[in-house]
Write an enzyme that holds these catalytic residues in place. Structure first.
Site, PDB file in Angstrom:
ATOM      1  N   ASP A 226      -1.965   9.922 -10.515  1.00 43.72           N
ATOM      2  CA  ASP A 226      -1.972   8.806 -11.736  1.00 43.72           C
ATOM      3  C   ASP A 226      -0.342   8.537 -12.136  1.00 43.72           C
ATOM      4  O   ASP A 226      -0.057   7.343 -12.329  1.00 43.72           O
ATOM      5  CB  ASP A 226      -2.938   9.034 -12.974  1.00 43.72           C
ATOM      6  CG  ASP A 226      -4.260   9.132 -12.609  1.00 43.72           C
ATOM      7  OD1 ASP A 226      -4.766   8.441 -11.508  1.00 43.72           O
ATOM      8  OD2 ASP A 226      -4.988   9.588 -13.433  1.00 43.72           O
TER       9      ASP A 226
ATOM     10  N   GLU B 135      -4.495   2.298  -4.614  1.00 43.53           N
ATOM     11  CA  GLU B 135      -3.167   2.279  -4.290  1.00 43.53           C
ATOM     12  C   GLU B 135      -2.553   1.072  -3.835  1.00 43.53           C
ATOM     13  O   GLU B 135      -1.276   1.157  -3.382  1.00 43.53           O
ATOM     14  CB  GLU B 135      -2.834   3.521  -3.451  1.00 43.53           C
ATOM     15  CG  GLU B 135      -3.121   3.575  -1.961  1.00 43.53           C
ATOM     16  CD  GLU B 135      -4.632   4.047  -1.752  1.00 43.53           C
ATOM     17  OE1 GLU B 135      -5.093   4.451  -0.630  1.00 43.53           O
ATOM     18  OE2 GLU B 135      -5.527   4.006  -2.660  1.00 43.53           O
TER      19      GLU B 135
ATOM     20  N   ASP C 299       8.550  -9.112 -13.475  1.00 46.95           N
ATOM     21  CA  ASP C 299       9.051  -9.933 -14.717  1.00 46.95           C
ATOM     22  C   ASP C 299      10.732 -10.741 -14.677  1.00 46.95           C
ATOM     23  O   ASP C 299      10.829 -11.725 -15.065  1.00 46.95           O
ATOM     24  CB  ASP C 299       9.041  -9.051 -15.852  1.00 46.95           C
ATOM     25  CG  ASP C 299       7.632  -8.767 -16.152  1.00 46.95           C
ATOM     26  OD1 ASP C 299       6.753  -9.053 -15.966  1.00 46.95           O
ATOM     27  OD2 ASP C 299       7.437  -7.723 -17.120  1.00 46.95           O
TER      28      ASP C 299
ATOM     29  N   ASP D  31       0.821  -1.145   0.010  1.00 50.14           N
ATOM     30  CA  ASP D  31       0.041   0.156  -0.152  1.00 50.14           C
ATOM     31  C   ASP D  31       0.796   1.349   0.074  1.00 50.14           C
ATOM     32  O   ASP D  31       1.927   1.330   0.886  1.00 50.14           O
ATOM     33  CB  ASP D  31      -0.781   0.144   1.289  1.00 50.14           C
ATOM     34  CG  ASP D  31      -1.884   1.249   1.184  1.00 50.14           C
ATOM     35  OD1 ASP D  31      -2.967   0.854   0.858  1.00 50.14           O
ATOM     36  OD2 ASP D  31      -1.419   2.413   1.562  1.00 50.14           O
ATOM     37  N   ILE D  32       0.648   2.105  -0.962  1.00 55.47           N
ATOM     38  CA  ILE D  32       1.463   3.378  -1.003  1.00 55.47           C
ATOM     39  C   ILE D  32       0.844   4.176   0.435  1.00 55.47           C
ATOM     40  O   ILE D  32      -0.262   4.631   0.458  1.00 55.47           O
ATOM     41  CB  ILE D  32       1.040   4.212  -2.364  1.00 55.47           C
ATOM     42  CG1 ILE D  32       1.589   3.351  -3.543  1.00 55.47           C
ATOM     43  CG2 ILE D  32       1.814   5.541  -2.232  1.00 55.47           C
ATOM     44  CD1 ILE D  32       1.197   3.866  -4.914  1.00 55.47           C
TER      45      ILE D  32
END
Length: 381
Positions: A260, A287, A275, A243-244
């Site tokens: 954004d 968020e 990845d 969580d930001i």
């Protein structure tokens, strides 16, 4: 000539890329088709076997039907049982579908030649075209398979058919072969376009546009299968919820456009990191982000959590609502050793509790779940 070569190269490379990237979708579709056509073929064979007993009274023909009824019963059982599995083997399904095509065509060759060698084999060209198009194979695979079966039919005709049926069968086989070559290429291109469109639409529906990470829907589908696999294979699972910190303040202070942009930068960093490490990471909502670990990945859950922290630190997004002067994240981690329950909700709730603890204790930290965290009713976020 160069233009033609370029076009051929483009088509072949495009086909190869599609078969490489869409193996799961192709396998599922071919298995679904196999399940339907094998059941239909078994019913038709049984019906014609009964009809043969009363109408033709030919022992050779009856024996052929008996043998192939048993063979197609095996295809029916396999296709229905294998459809229940969570994971599909592309090579196995393609091989079984190829065997089904061979079985149908060998049956057609036998009934066209053995019982009545003086009569034309009317079913061979029809089933040849149908079997050329029914499953999705690469162009060279289906044409090599069908051409081999055509050569087998012509060889049998040369050796066993009477002269009055010989000319018809050869003409029908050659015509079916030419039409088969043309139609397989045409149909494959149409399927290729449809498949690419479906993959693109599916990707859009499963991807969060802002962060390019998998979205909540994708997460729900992934964790359900992953958890079931962990239960089956007795592998451990871990969930990391991120969580930001103070994101609402950041949004209200700097505007939604910057909010954004913040999510986009962090999402891109998480995607690159995930990845590289082979992790499934998704945007969980707002968020919040979530990562799912299983197997040996679980042993390094804390290291991966620190890796996510480093991603955000490297983004260096400035904010006044932070002791560091930059955006930070709180992380909750929960581990379930060899899960045996029916649902993943327990481990998900545990990770959520650990995240709540991290935020309640001052944010910008990683907290591993412990049973004592049974205190959450409402969240700070």
């Amino acid at each position: 000539m160069k233009t033609l070569k370029s076009l051929i190269h483009l088509l072949t490379s495009r086909r190869s890329q599609f078969f490489l990237n869409a193996q799961t979708e192709i396998a599922k579709n071919n298995l679904k088709i196999l399940r339907k056509v094998s059941t239909t073929a078994l019913m038709i064979l049984f019906f014609y076997y009964i009809a043969t007993i009363f109408m033709f009274q030919n022992e050779q023909l009856s024996l052929i039907y008996q043998v192939f009824i048993i063979i197609h019963l095996i295809f029916v059982v396999f296709s229905h049982q294998y459809s229940k599995k969570q994971a599909f083997s592309f090579s196995l399904i393609q091989s079984v579908c190829a065997l089904f095509v061979v079985s149908i065509m060998v049956f057609t060759i036998l009934v066209s030649i053995v019982p009545y060698p003086d009569r034309p084999g009317i079913f061979f060209p029809l089933l040849y075209l149908a079997m050329s198009l029914i499953f999705m194979f690469t162009l060279w695979e289906i044409n090599l398979l069908m051409t081999s079966l055509n050569v087998l039919f012509i060889t049998c005709v040369f050796n066993f058919k009477a002269i009055e049926a010989f000319v018809y069968d050869i003409f029908a086989a050659v015509t079916a072969w030419i039409l088969g070559l043309a139609l397989t290429s045409l149909v494959l291109n149409l399927r290729l376009r449809e498949g690419e469109a479906n993959i693109y639409l599916n990707k859009i529906s499963m991807t969060d546009a802002l962060t390019t990470l998998p979205n909540r829907r994708s997460f729900n589908l992934y964790i359900e299968k992953a958890y079931a696999n962990c239960v089956q294979t007795k592998q451990s699972m871990a969930i990391i919820i991120i969580d930001i910190d103070n994101f609402k303040y950041f949004n209200d202070t700097y505007g939604h456009t910057n909010g954004d942009e913040c999510l986009s930068l962090i999402g891109s960093a998480f995607k690159s990191y995930s990845d590289k490490k082979g992790l499934f990471t998704a945007r969980y909502g707002g968020e919040e982000f979530i990562a799912v670990l299983h197997g040996k990945q679980v042993e390094h859950a804390t290291e991966y959590a620190k890796g996510f922290q480093k991603c955000v630190k490297n983004c260096a997004i400035k904010t006044t609502k932070s002791e560091t002067g930059y955006i930070t994240i709180s992380i909750g981690v929960a581990v379930e050793e060899k899960p045996e329950t029916e649902s993943y909700m327990t481990i998900l709730n545990n990770a959520d509790d650990a995240l709540y603890e991290a935020k309640a204790n001052g944010r910008n930290q990683i907290v591993m779940y412990k049973p004592k965290f049974k205190l959450k009713n409402t969240h700070l976020r």
